[in-house]
Design a protein around this motif. Structure first.
Motif, PDB file in Angstrom:
ATOM      1  N   LEU A  39      48.213  19.785 -43.712  1.00  0.00           N
ATOM      2  CA  LEU A  39      48.101  19.463 -42.709  1.00  0.00           C
ATOM      3  C   LEU A  39      48.024  20.158 -41.279  1.00  0.00           C
ATOM      4  O   LEU A  39      49.081  19.466 -40.622  1.00  0.00           O
ATOM      5  CB  LEU A  39      47.864  18.266 -42.665  1.00  0.00           C
ATOM      6  N   PRO A  40      46.674  19.564 -40.707  1.00  0.00           N
ATOM      7  CA  PRO A  40      46.815  19.982 -38.993  1.00  0.00           C
ATOM      8  C   PRO A  40      47.582  18.725 -37.866  1.00  0.00           C
ATOM      9  O   PRO A  40      46.568  17.718 -38.362  1.00  0.00           O
ATOM     10  CB  PRO A  40      45.785  20.582 -38.535  1.00  0.00           C
ATOM     11  N   PHE A  41      48.219  18.780 -37.548  1.00  0.00           N
ATOM     12  CA  PHE A  41      48.722  17.936 -36.668  1.00  0.00           C
ATOM     13  C   PHE A  41      49.474  17.571 -35.473  1.00  0.00           C
ATOM     14  O   PHE A  41      49.513  18.806 -34.875  1.00  0.00           O
ATOM     15  CB  PHE A  41      49.693  16.945 -37.554  1.00  0.00           C
TER      16      PHE A  41
ATOM     17  N   GLY B 274      41.832  14.830 -42.725  1.00  0.00           N
ATOM     18  CA  GLY B 274      41.420  15.975 -42.273  1.00  0.00           C
ATOM     19  C   GLY B 274      42.456  16.603 -41.288  1.00  0.00           C
ATOM     20  O   GLY B 274      42.797  17.884 -40.525  1.00  0.00           O
ATOM     21  N   PHE B 275      43.691  15.312 -40.590  1.00  0.00           N
ATOM     22  CA  PHE B 275      43.899  15.917 -39.448  1.00  0.00           C
ATOM     23  C   PHE B 275      45.543  14.041 -39.896  1.00  0.00           C
ATOM     24  O   PHE B 275      45.144  13.385 -39.807  1.00  0.00           O
ATOM     25  CB  PHE B 275      43.186  15.466 -38.244  1.00  0.00           C
TER      26      PHE B 275
ATOM     27  N   SER C 249      57.477  21.446 -32.891  1.00  0.00           N
ATOM     28  CA  SER C 249      56.524  21.663 -32.218  1.00  0.00           C
ATOM     29  C   SER C 249      56.370  22.400 -32.156  1.00  0.00           C
ATOM     30  O   SER C 249      55.096  23.255 -32.057  1.00  0.00           O
ATOM     31  CB  SER C 249      56.902  21.530 -31.064  1.00  0.00           C
ATOM     32  N   ASP C 250      56.030  24.006 -33.046  1.00  0.00           N
ATOM     33  CA  ASP C 250      55.900  25.013 -33.246  1.00  0.00           C
ATOM     34  C   ASP C 250      55.371  24.882 -34.241  1.00  0.00           C
ATOM     35  O   ASP C 250      54.074  26.628 -34.152  1.00  0.00           O
ATOM     36  CB  ASP C 250      57.044  26.377 -33.534  1.00  0.00           C
ATOM     37  N   ILE C 251      55.059  24.427 -35.245  1.00  0.00           N
ATOM     38  CA  ILE C 251      54.076  23.672 -36.037  1.00  0.00           C
ATOM     39  C   ILE C 251      52.991  23.256 -36.007  1.00  0.00           C
ATOM     40  O   ILE C 251      51.889  23.186 -36.535  1.00  0.00           O
ATOM     41  CB  ILE C 251      54.627  23.594 -37.407  1.00  0.00           C
ATOM     42  N   ALA C 252      53.125  22.201 -34.735  1.00  0.00           N
ATOM     43  CA  ALA C 252      52.023  21.572 -34.258  1.00  0.00           C
ATOM     44  C   ALA C 252      51.055  21.718 -33.855  1.00  0.00           C
ATOM     45  O   ALA C 252      50.546  23.571 -33.091  1.00  0.00           O
ATOM     46  CB  ALA C 252      52.501  20.060 -33.351  1.00  0.00           C
ATOM     47  N   VAL C 253      49.553  21.736 -34.115  1.00  0.00           N
ATOM     48  CA  VAL C 253      48.222  22.443 -32.659  1.00  0.00           C
ATOM     49  C   VAL C 253      48.100  21.684 -31.810  1.00  0.00           C
ATOM     50  O   VAL C 253      48.372  22.861 -30.865  1.00  0.00           O
ATOM     51  CB  VAL C 253      46.884  20.925 -33.406  1.00  0.00           C
ATOM     52  N   GLY C 254      49.380  20.275 -31.787  1.00  0.00           N
ATOM     53  CA  GLY C 254      49.938  20.332 -29.964  1.00  0.00           C
ATOM     54  C   GLY C 254      50.847  19.240 -30.119  1.00  0.00           C
ATOM     55  O   GLY C 254      50.789  18.879 -30.769  1.00  0.00           O
ATOM     56  N   VAL C 255      51.343  18.969 -28.436  1.00  0.00           N
ATOM     57  CA  VAL C 255      52.514  17.909 -28.225  1.00  0.00           C
ATOM     58  C   VAL C 255      52.028  17.146 -27.637  1.00  0.00           C
ATOM     59  O   VAL C 255      51.428  17.581 -26.066  1.00  0.00           O
ATOM     60  CB  VAL C 255      53.818  18.637 -27.771  1.00  0.00           C
TER      61      VAL C 255
END
Ligand code: DQA
Length: 148
Positions: free
Chosen positions: A95-97, A70-71, A118-124
């Motif tokens: 997939l959220p990451f 899920g992640f 970075s621009d497609i991640a949930v966060g960094v």
């Protein structure tokens, strides 16, 4: 139990001896063990995988989607700065990451400042060394608890 995939890219198998002033002295095995313990505490199942090969990381991401992961927590290593193919794998599987780095890549050489993730991640998370892996597990648990 929600499943989280912890993915580590090239040269991260050398942690412990690789540029310790930048990446610390903890081995990947030890980091993975602590991340798995943090995941258990948060009620998550953690699957850890490392590869030096771009195509193996792509295949692992594709397989994860089919396995009900899920992640994803992903330290792409140097592929951060080069890999459109890995970016496309994450976009293609939805997939959220979290993008994760031991070092603060923004405070290093200019070529490390650009990331394909970075621009497609949930966060960094970057710059907290091995502790960043525990932070990432806790952040993943929080996201999964509210539907990722
Ligand atoms: C890294 C940062 C990257 O620039 C580098 O190529 C790595 C490790 C980190 O965790 O700080 O291999 O992803």
């Amino acid at each position: 139990m929600a499943r989280v995939l912890l993915l580590n890219g090239p040269n991260l198998n050398l942690l412990g001896t690789r540029e310790p002033a930048v990446y610390g002295t903890e081995t990947l095995e030890s980091i993975e063990k602590r991340a798995a313990a943090a995941a258990r505490e948060a009620g998550l199942e953690l699957i850890a995988y490392q590869s030096n090969a771009e195509h193996e990381l792509i295949e692992r991401i594709q397989r994860a989607a089919a396995e009900g992961v899920g992640f994803v927590i992903f330290n792409p290593g140097a592929f951060t700065h080069t890999s459109i193919a890995l970016r496309d794998a994450l976009l293609g599987t939805h997939l959220p990451f979290i993008e994760l780095h031991l070092s603060n890549t923004q405070a290093r050489e200019p070529f490390r400042r650009h990331s394909y993730f970075s621009d497609i991640a949930v966060g960094v998370i970057a710059g907290f060394g091995a502790f960043g892996y525990e932070l990432a597990v806790r952040a993943a648990a929080q996201r999964l608890a509210r539907g990722a």
